[in-house]
Structure formats: C-alpha cells, structure tokens
Design a protein around this motif. Structure first.
Motif, short mmCIF file in Angstrom:
data_model
loop_
_atom_site.label_atom_id
_atom_site.label_comp_id
_atom_site.label_asym_id
_atom_site.label_seq_id
_atom_site.Cartn_x
_atom_site.Cartn_y
_atom_site.Cartn_z
N HIS A 30 0.85 -1.21 0.00
CA HIS A 30 0.00 0.00 0.00
C HIS A 30 0.88 1.25 0.00
CE1 HIS A 30 -4.22 -1.00 0.41
NE2 HIS A 30 -3.96 -1.92 1.31
N ASN A 34 -2.47 5.50 1.76
CA ASN A 34 -3.47 4.51 2.18
C ASN A 34 -3.27 4.12 3.64
OD1 ASN A 34 -4.37 4.58 -0.45
ND2 ASN A 34 -4.04 2.41 -0.86
N ARG A 49 -7.82 2.16 -3.74
CA ARG A 49 -7.42 0.76 -3.91
C ARG A 49 -6.91 0.43 -5.31
NH1 ARG A 49 -12.42 -0.33 -0.77
NH2 ARG A 49 -11.79 -1.03 1.30
N TYR A 77 -12.30 -6.51 -8.21
CA TYR A 77 -10.90 -6.60 -7.82
C TYR A 77 -10.35 -7.98 -8.17
CZ TYR A 77 -12.17 -2.74 -4.58
OH TYR A 77 -12.63 -1.59 -4.01
#
Length: 166
Positions: A30, A34, A49, A77
């Motif tokens: 990340h 984030n 994301r 995703y």
C-alpha cells in the motif's frame, strides 16, 4: 483474500512455505497515503485501492509459484487479478463471523488497521459465491488446520482442472 483480521498474512505465509512458493504480503505494498487513511480510521475508496491492486496484479503476472495476501473484497478486484495474471489462479477466501474477526482485530497490537474499520470492510465485501476459482475456508480453526484444508481444496481443484482439460 478476505477482510481485515481473517488471517491472510498468517495463512499466506504458511501456505507459501508448505508449497515452496514465494509470498507477497499485499498490505505491505500500500502507498503511504493509504496507510495514513486506514490508521486514521478512514475507509479506503475504490480510487485508493485501484493503483494498489494494479501493482499487485502486475507482480502476480510477473511471477510463478507465488502466494499473495490481498483483501480482494470486490468481484471487480478479483476479476482484475484473473484478467492480468496470464495464468490460472485460485483464491482462498478466509471467511469468519463478525465476532471472530472483531476479536482478532482487537487482540492485535500496533496494527495500522483499527477495529473500527471492520464494518466498512464487511460492507464492501462481495462474497465470491459461485466462483469456480475460489475455495472458502472458515477461520474458526487453528492456523495449521486452516492451511491444511486450503491445501486439500487446492489439490482437489487442480486435479479437477487437469481431468477437465483432457
């Protein structure tokens, strides 16, 4: 895959070790922004994301024999990983009750993801029902048992795929 507190890192590390595969801890990839949001108790958005997911999908495509821990909460995703992998992949969905997940999250010390974000993760989660490339494991068992069940189900799926391709 699964929400925070389900054991993705622990299961992924042990599964990769047993399989002799490389392990990538997805959360470690990340971007700092984030981490800052999550630490502050702010849920990530799709906009937060997507760049992270794109980067993980590229790593998956570039490597063989790899286990990646990633929440992969939405079907879109997971579809990104399927589309970008360039090979057959299988998701291990670690599923647990809200009570179990909250207990695990509350027992963690110094983790960036506060328990207050569990409900947002559960709300975002799109259960991988009817997905032929997903094995679901309930997390109400010891780690070794969870990994053993995952390995058994993965082996069964691989055997079934080989037989269907004949």
């Amino acid at each position: 895959m699964g929400v925070s507190g389900c054991g993705k890192t622990s299961v992924g590390k042990l599964l990769a070790s047993y399989l002799g595969h490389r392990f990538i801890e997805g959360d470690s990839r990340h971007p700092p922004a984030n981490f800052e949001k999550m630490t502050a108790g702010v849920a990530l958005t799709d906009a937060d994301r997507w760049p992270w997911l794109e980067m993980l999908a590229a790593e998956l495509a570039a490597a063989d024999d790899t286990v990646i821990s990633c929440s992969a909460l939405k079907k879109s995703y997971r579809d990104l990983f399927r589309d970008r992998a360039g090979k057959s992949i299988t998701f291990v969905f670690l599923q647990g009750t809200r009570t179990t997940l909250a207990s695990r999250m509350n027992s963690r010390k110094g983790h960036y993801m506060p328990p207050s974000l569990l409900d947002s993760q559960l709300a975002t989660l799109e259960l991988p029902t009817r997905a032929v490339d997903v094995v679901t494991i309930e997390i109400d068992k010891p780690l070794e048992r969870i990994v053993s069940l995952a390995m058994t189900k993965l082996a069964f799926m691989a055997t079934r795929q080989r037989m269907q391709s004949r």
